[in-house]
Design a protein around this motif. Sequence first.
Motif, PDB file in Angstrom:
ATOM      1  N   GLY A  74       0.932  -1.130   0.115  1.00  0.00           N
ATOM      2  CA  GLY A  74       0.303  -0.273  -0.220  1.00  0.00           C
ATOM      3  C   GLY A  74       0.901   1.400   0.120  1.00  0.00           C
ATOM      4  N   ALA A  75       1.777   1.513   0.903  1.00  0.00           N
ATOM      5  CA  ALA A  75       2.784   2.391   1.087  1.00  0.00           C
ATOM      6  C   ALA A  75       3.754   2.602  -0.156  1.00  0.00           C
ATOM      7  CB  ALA A  75       3.497   2.375   2.334  1.00  0.00           C
ATOM      8  N   PHE A  76       4.330   1.560  -0.782  1.00  0.00           N
ATOM      9  CA  PHE A  76       5.118   1.537  -1.617  1.00  0.00           C
ATOM     10  C   PHE A  76       4.665   1.856  -3.128  1.00  0.00           C
ATOM     11  CE2 PHE A  76       8.844  -1.035  -3.891  1.00  0.00           C
ATOM     12  CZ  PHE A  76       9.433   0.244  -4.230  1.00  0.00           C
ATOM     13  N   TRP A  77       3.621   0.970  -3.488  1.00  0.00           N
ATOM     14  CA  TRP A  77       3.059   0.993  -4.662  1.00  0.00           C
ATOM     15  C   TRP A  77       1.634   1.707  -4.869  1.00  0.00           C
ATOM     16  CZ3 TRP A  77       6.440  -1.284  -7.947  1.00  0.00           C
ATOM     17  CH2 TRP A  77       7.178  -2.272  -7.822  1.00  0.00           C
ATOM     18  N   GLY A  78       1.310   2.214  -3.952  1.00  0.00           N
ATOM     19  CA  GLY A  78      -0.277   2.680  -4.002  1.00  0.00           C
ATOM     20  C   GLY A  78      -1.096   1.750  -3.959  1.00  0.00           C
ATOM     21  N   ALA A  79      -0.905   0.500  -3.506  1.00  0.00           N
ATOM     22  CA  ALA A  79      -1.852  -0.711  -3.822  1.00  0.00           C
ATOM     23  C   ALA A  79      -2.730  -0.604  -2.758  1.00  0.00           C
ATOM     24  CB  ALA A  79      -1.089  -2.000  -3.646  1.00  0.00           C
ATOM     25  N   ASN A  80      -3.922   0.061  -2.709  1.00  0.00           N
ATOM     26  CA  ASN A  80      -4.906   0.338  -1.827  1.00  0.00           C
ATOM     27  C   ASN A  80      -6.199   0.329  -2.495  1.00  0.00           C
ATOM     28  OD1 ASN A  80      -4.928   3.120  -2.690  1.00  0.00           O
ATOM     29  ND2 ASN A  80      -3.642   3.630  -1.166  1.00  0.00           N
ATOM     30  N   ALA A  81      -7.225   0.600  -1.816  1.00  0.00           N
ATOM     31  CA  ALA A  81      -8.606   1.266  -2.206  1.00  0.00           C
ATOM     32  C   ALA A  81      -8.973   2.248  -1.214  1.00  0.00           C
ATOM     33  CB  ALA A  81      -9.614   0.110  -2.260  1.00  0.00           C
ATOM     34  N   PHE A  82      -9.615   3.342  -1.907  1.00  0.00           N
ATOM     35  CA  PHE A  82     -10.090   4.430  -0.893  1.00  0.00           C
ATOM     36  C   PHE A  82     -11.233   5.016  -1.274  1.00  0.00           C
ATOM     37  CE2 PHE A  82      -9.017   8.649  -2.570  1.00  0.00           C
ATOM     38  CZ  PHE A  82      -8.161   8.240  -3.750  1.00  0.00           C
ATOM     39  N   GLU A  83     -11.933   5.866  -0.272  1.00  0.00           N
ATOM     40  CA  GLU A  83     -12.975   6.528  -0.370  1.00  0.00           C
ATOM     41  C   GLU A  83     -12.821   7.995   0.362  1.00  0.00           C
ATOM     42  OE1 GLU A  83     -15.930   6.713  -2.329  1.00  0.00           O
ATOM     43  OE2 GLU A  83     -15.145   4.789  -3.295  1.00  0.00           O
ATOM     44  N   GLY A  84     -13.206   8.906  -0.239  1.00  0.00           N
ATOM     45  CA  GLY A  84     -13.246  10.283   0.476  1.00  0.00           C
ATOM     46  C   GLY A  84     -14.683  10.561   0.740  1.00  0.00           C
ATOM     47  N   VAL A  85     -15.079  10.782   1.880  1.00  0.00           N
ATOM     48  CA  VAL A  85     -16.496  11.126   2.304  1.00  0.00           C
ATOM     49  C   VAL A  85     -16.572  12.529   2.962  1.00  0.00           C
ATOM     50  CG1 VAL A  85     -18.405  10.256   3.635  1.00  0.00           C
ATOM     51  CG2 VAL A  85     -16.490   8.743   2.783  1.00  0.00           C
ATOM     52  N   ARG A  86     -17.522  13.091   2.693  1.00  0.00           N
ATOM     53  CA  ARG A  86     -17.655  14.581   3.542  1.00  0.00           C
ATOM     54  C   ARG A  86     -18.945  14.392   4.484  1.00  0.00           C
ATOM     55  NH1 ARG A  86     -16.102  19.966   2.623  1.00  0.00           N
ATOM     56  NH2 ARG A  86     -14.893  20.361   0.761  1.00  0.00           N
ATOM     57  N   ALA A  87     -18.449  15.164   5.631  1.00  0.00           N
ATOM     58  CA  ALA A  87     -19.418  15.302   6.716  1.00  0.00           C
ATOM     59  C   ALA A  87     -19.607  16.834   6.929  1.00  0.00           C
ATOM     60  CB  ALA A  87     -19.175  14.732   8.028  1.00  0.00           C
ATOM     61  N   TYR A  88     -20.778  17.263   6.938  1.00  0.00           N
ATOM     62  CA  TYR A  88     -21.324  18.550   6.889  1.00  0.00           C
ATOM     63  C   TYR A  88     -21.543  19.104   8.342  1.00  0.00           C
ATOM     64  CZ  TYR A  88     -20.673  18.783   1.934  1.00  0.00           C
ATOM     65  OH  TYR A  88     -20.237  18.702   0.645  1.00  0.00           O
ATOM     66  N   TRP A  89     -21.319  20.161   8.725  1.00  0.00           N
ATOM     67  CA  TRP A  89     -21.713  20.714  10.119  1.00  0.00           C
ATOM     68  C   TRP A  89     -22.960  21.369   9.790  1.00  0.00           C
ATOM     69  CZ3 TRP A  89     -21.891  19.749  15.045  1.00  0.00           C
ATOM     70  CH2 TRP A  89     -22.235  20.755  16.006  1.00  0.00           C
ATOM     71  N   MET A 142       2.339  -6.538   3.714  1.00  0.00           N
ATOM     72  CA  MET A 142       3.575  -6.985   3.293  1.00  0.00           C
ATOM     73  C   MET A 142       3.558  -8.416   2.442  1.00  0.00           C
ATOM     74  SD  MET A 142       6.104  -5.540   4.327  1.00  0.00           S
ATOM     75  CE  MET A 142       6.640  -4.460   5.772  1.00  0.00           C
ATOM     76  N   GLY A 143       2.710  -9.237   2.642  1.00  0.00           N
ATOM     77  CA  GLY A 143       2.672 -10.549   1.947  1.00  0.00           C
ATOM     78  C   GLY A 143       3.720 -11.248   2.604  1.00  0.00           C
ATOM     79  N   ARG A 144       3.653 -12.597   2.187  1.00  0.00           N
ATOM     80  CA  ARG A 144       4.523 -13.636   2.707  1.00  0.00           C
ATOM     81  C   ARG A 144       5.853 -13.846   2.108  1.00  0.00           C
ATOM     82  NH1 ARG A 144      -0.163 -16.774   3.637  1.00  0.00           N
ATOM     83  NH2 ARG A 144      -1.030 -15.839   5.778  1.00  0.00           N
ATOM     84  N   ASN A 145       5.896 -13.399   0.842  1.00  0.00           N
ATOM     85  CA  ASN A 145       7.353 -13.560   0.312  1.00  0.00           C
ATOM     86  C   ASN A 145       8.031 -12.532  -0.194  1.00  0.00           C
ATOM     87  OD1 ASN A 145       6.229 -12.996  -2.192  1.00  0.00           O
ATOM     88  ND2 ASN A 145       5.420 -14.868  -2.546  1.00  0.00           N
ATOM     89  N   PHE A 146       9.078 -12.741  -0.970  1.00  0.00           N
ATOM     90  CA  PHE A 146       9.884 -11.464  -1.422  1.00  0.00           C
ATOM     91  C   PHE A 146       9.208 -10.721  -2.880  1.00  0.00           C
ATOM     92  CE2 PHE A 146      12.343 -13.439   1.927  1.00  0.00           C
ATOM     93  CZ  PHE A 146      12.455 -12.356   2.770  1.00  0.00           C
ATOM     94  N   ASP A 147       8.227 -11.476  -3.429  1.00  0.00           N
ATOM     95  CA  ASP A 147       7.831 -10.845  -4.616  1.00  0.00           C
ATOM     96  C   ASP A 147       6.947  -9.423  -4.230  1.00  0.00           C
ATOM     97  OD1 ASP A 147       6.368 -10.012  -6.806  1.00  0.00           O
ATOM     98  OD2 ASP A 147       5.411 -11.947  -6.970  1.00  0.00           O
ATOM     99  N   PRO A 148       7.248  -8.234  -4.500  1.00  0.00           N
ATOM    100  CA  PRO A 148       6.592  -7.297  -3.854  1.00  0.00           C
ATOM    101  C   PRO A 148       5.367  -7.081  -4.377  1.00  0.00           C
ATOM    102  CG  PRO A 148       8.408  -6.542  -5.382  1.00  0.00           C
ATOM    103  CD  PRO A 148       8.571  -8.011  -5.467  1.00  0.00           C
ATOM    104  N   LEU A 149       5.046  -7.696  -5.582  1.00  0.00           N
ATOM    105  CA  LEU A 149       3.598  -7.689  -6.356  1.00  0.00           C
ATOM    106  C   LEU A 149       2.804  -8.888  -6.233  1.00  0.00           C
ATOM    107  CD1 LEU A 149       5.011  -6.077  -9.649  1.00  0.00           C
ATOM    108  CD2 LEU A 149       3.850  -4.755  -7.939  1.00  0.00           C
ATOM    109  N   CYS A 150       3.240  -9.736  -5.100  1.00  0.00           N
ATOM    110  CA  CYS A 150       2.398 -10.987  -5.009  1.00  0.00           C
ATOM    111  C   CYS A 150       0.904 -10.714  -4.777  1.00  0.00           C
ATOM    112  CB  CYS A 150       3.251 -11.702  -3.978  1.00  0.00           C
ATOM    113  SG  CYS A 150       3.148 -11.138  -2.228  1.00  0.00           S
TER     114      CYS A 150
END
Length: 307
Positions: free
Chosen positions: A29-44, A108-116
């Motif tokens: 996630g940190a290295f490759w941007g391998a994540n999913a995300f959402e941005g949500v607003r809350a209004y006061w 991290m994953g369990r092996n040394f393939d960073p794209l596993c």
Amino acid sequence: MSGNTPAYAWLNGTIVPWDQCLIHARTQGAFWGANAFEGVRAYWNNSDRQLYIYRLEDHIARLRASMHCLDMPQTYSDTEITAAILELLRANRYEEDVHIVIVPYFAMGRNFDPLCHTEDTGMHITVLPMPRSPRYHQGAKAGISSWRRISDDTMPPRIKTGANYHNSRLAQHEAVRNGHDTAILLNHRATVAECPGSCLAIYRDGVLSTPPGTSGVLEGITINAVARLTAEHLPLRFERREIDRTELYLADEVLTCGTLAEIQPIVSVDGKAIGKGQPGPTTRMLQELYEAEVRLNPTEKYSLAVY
Ligand code: PMP
């Protein structure tokens, strides 16, 4: 909150002090941007003394769609994600507009393939105060990007993942270097796709048009709200169809919409004034309808009260 930093964040099931919301540099996630995300607003809403989260269910549904495409395990239920967000907002005691970011990531994953492929995932949720952009009132100047929008056969823009925003950054930085506020990206067919972080619509001769999901865009929640508000309240037609570049120049109004951007007028494209070069009446009406729905008169159908 102390200074500009929130007191708390949420990491892997627990509320933690903001400074301890940390993940390892070598997670996918940190290295490759391998994540999913959402941005949500809350209004006061100051007269209700209440914070309203707008369309959380839709955001969680889209998060699940992104995770599904990425083969990411769905570790937390909708109820757990919702409870985490409520707990975090209450812990930080927000009484202002905020932007919530939910990020499940590959670890991290369990092996040394960073794209596993790995089932080793985590999730963080952070919230920051997010006042309305001055461009909501003034409008934004846009330039057509020399970068093309990513497409479904390479990096599907329908998946909301951090890695996709490399394309958005290239376009946004180029636009600012060239003296614009934002960019408009064309897709590989050279028709209009979207802005770096928001959807785009044009208004011309009584019709509001936006590119369909197959034009290289994120399936936007705000544009869906605009479509429904238009159908319910305005004497206009709303359509989804491919849009040519020159249609931008000839539009009466151009507007961009997204959770963070809300509804913003685009007052020029490539230095050419749109309409009178000022925010137009249709955009202003949509802003009023949206403001009523998200803040002034929220309903349980679309908004979740925090306190
Ligand atoms: N396109 C992109 C690339 C975005 O990042 C966003 C913001 N999430 C949007 C469109 C608008 O989507 P939404 O209205 O669901 O926030």
